[in-house]
Structures are given as structure tokens and as C-alpha cells.
Motif scaffolding. Structure first.
Motif, PDB file in Angstrom:
ATOM      1  N   ARG A   5       0.824  -1.199   0.000  1.00 23.12           N
ATOM      2  CA  ARG A   5       0.000   0.000   0.000  1.00 23.12           C
ATOM      3  C   ARG A   5       0.865   1.258   0.000  1.00 23.12           C
ATOM      4  NH1 ARG A   5      -0.514   3.451   3.479  1.00 23.12           N
ATOM      5  NH2 ARG A   5       0.245   2.159   5.177  1.00 23.12           N
TER       6      ARG A   5
ATOM      7  N   GLU B 180       1.155   4.123  -2.892  1.00 26.94           N
ATOM      8  CA  GLU B 180       0.850   5.525  -2.591  1.00 26.94           C
ATOM      9  C   GLU B 180       2.034   6.432  -2.920  1.00 26.94           C
ATOM     10  OE1 GLU B 180      -0.326   5.848   1.480  1.00 26.94           O
ATOM     11  OE2 GLU B 180      -2.240   4.847   1.146  1.00 26.94           O
TER      12      GLU B 180
ATOM     13  N   LYS C 262       2.450  13.158   0.605  1.00 26.93           N
ATOM     14  CA  LYS C 262       2.041  11.758   0.463  1.00 26.93           C
ATOM     15  C   LYS C 262       2.090  11.079   1.827  1.00 26.93           C
ATOM     16  CE  LYS C 262       4.122  11.395  -4.131  1.00 26.93           C
ATOM     17  NZ  LYS C 262       5.151  10.699  -4.926  1.00 26.93           N
TER      18      LYS C 262
END
Length: 101
Positions: free
Chosen positions: A45, A49, A83
Motif C-alpha cells: 500500500r 501511494e 504523500k
């Protein structure tokens, strides 16, 4: 007798020329096998991202080290502080620097 010697010599030469089984290069271990399915899913994940342009790299079958390097590289550019994966990655690095693992 000569044939037997030649055969023995050929067998010995073949055995000595082959690398031992443990000396052969091994494929890198999949991240899922290295750290478990749940933690590997978290790393996948974060990888997706941080660097959405690298979906083929961000998979549980990829070695963890390769994904961590991809995250680190993706988090070097401008705007990376926005982010979430990069913020988490920075937090992990700070924890490692403290030595309080």
C-alpha cells in the motif's frame, strides 16, 4: 581397466565442476514470505501511494527491500511530504535513528 579409469575420471571431473547446491544464486525472497501477509500488504500500500507509476514493483511477491528502495526514491522529490506513505516512511526512519527499536 583403462575404460573404468576414464569413466571414474570423467565422473570426478563432472562432480568437481558442478557448483554445490547452496552456492547457486537464489531468487530473492518474496516480501510476503519475509515479513508476513499483513505487513507485506501495508508495504505494498505504501509503495503504491508513494510511487503510483510503479504498480508492477508494488506487489507482495516483490522483495521487501526493493519496495522500500522504491518508496525512498519516490519520497525524495518535491511534494513528497504531502504523500501519507512518505510521512510514514520518514517516521520509520526517525524511529530507526533513535535506536529505540
Amino acid at each position: 581397466m583403462i575404460r573404468a579409469r576414464n569413466l571414474i575420471a570423467a565422473v570426478l571431473a563432472a562432480l568437481l565442476a558442478a557448483p554445490p547446491a547452496d552456492a547457486r544464486p537464489r531468487a530473492p525472497k518474496a516480501c510476503r514470505a519475509e515479513i508476513g501477509a499483513v505487513r507485506a500488504a501495508d508495504l505494498v500500500r505504501a509503495c503504491r501511494e508513494a510511487g503510483p507509476a510503479m504498480p508492477a514493483l508494488c506487489r507482495p511477491e516483490t522483495p521487501c527491500a526493493a519496495m522500500r528502495e522504491a518508496i525512498e526514491a519516490a519520497c525524495q522529490g518535491p511534494g513528497s511530504e504531502a504523500k501519507p506513505a512518505c510521512r510514514e516512511f520518514d517516521d520509520e526512519d526517525d524511529d530507526d535513528a533513535d535506536g529505540d527499536d
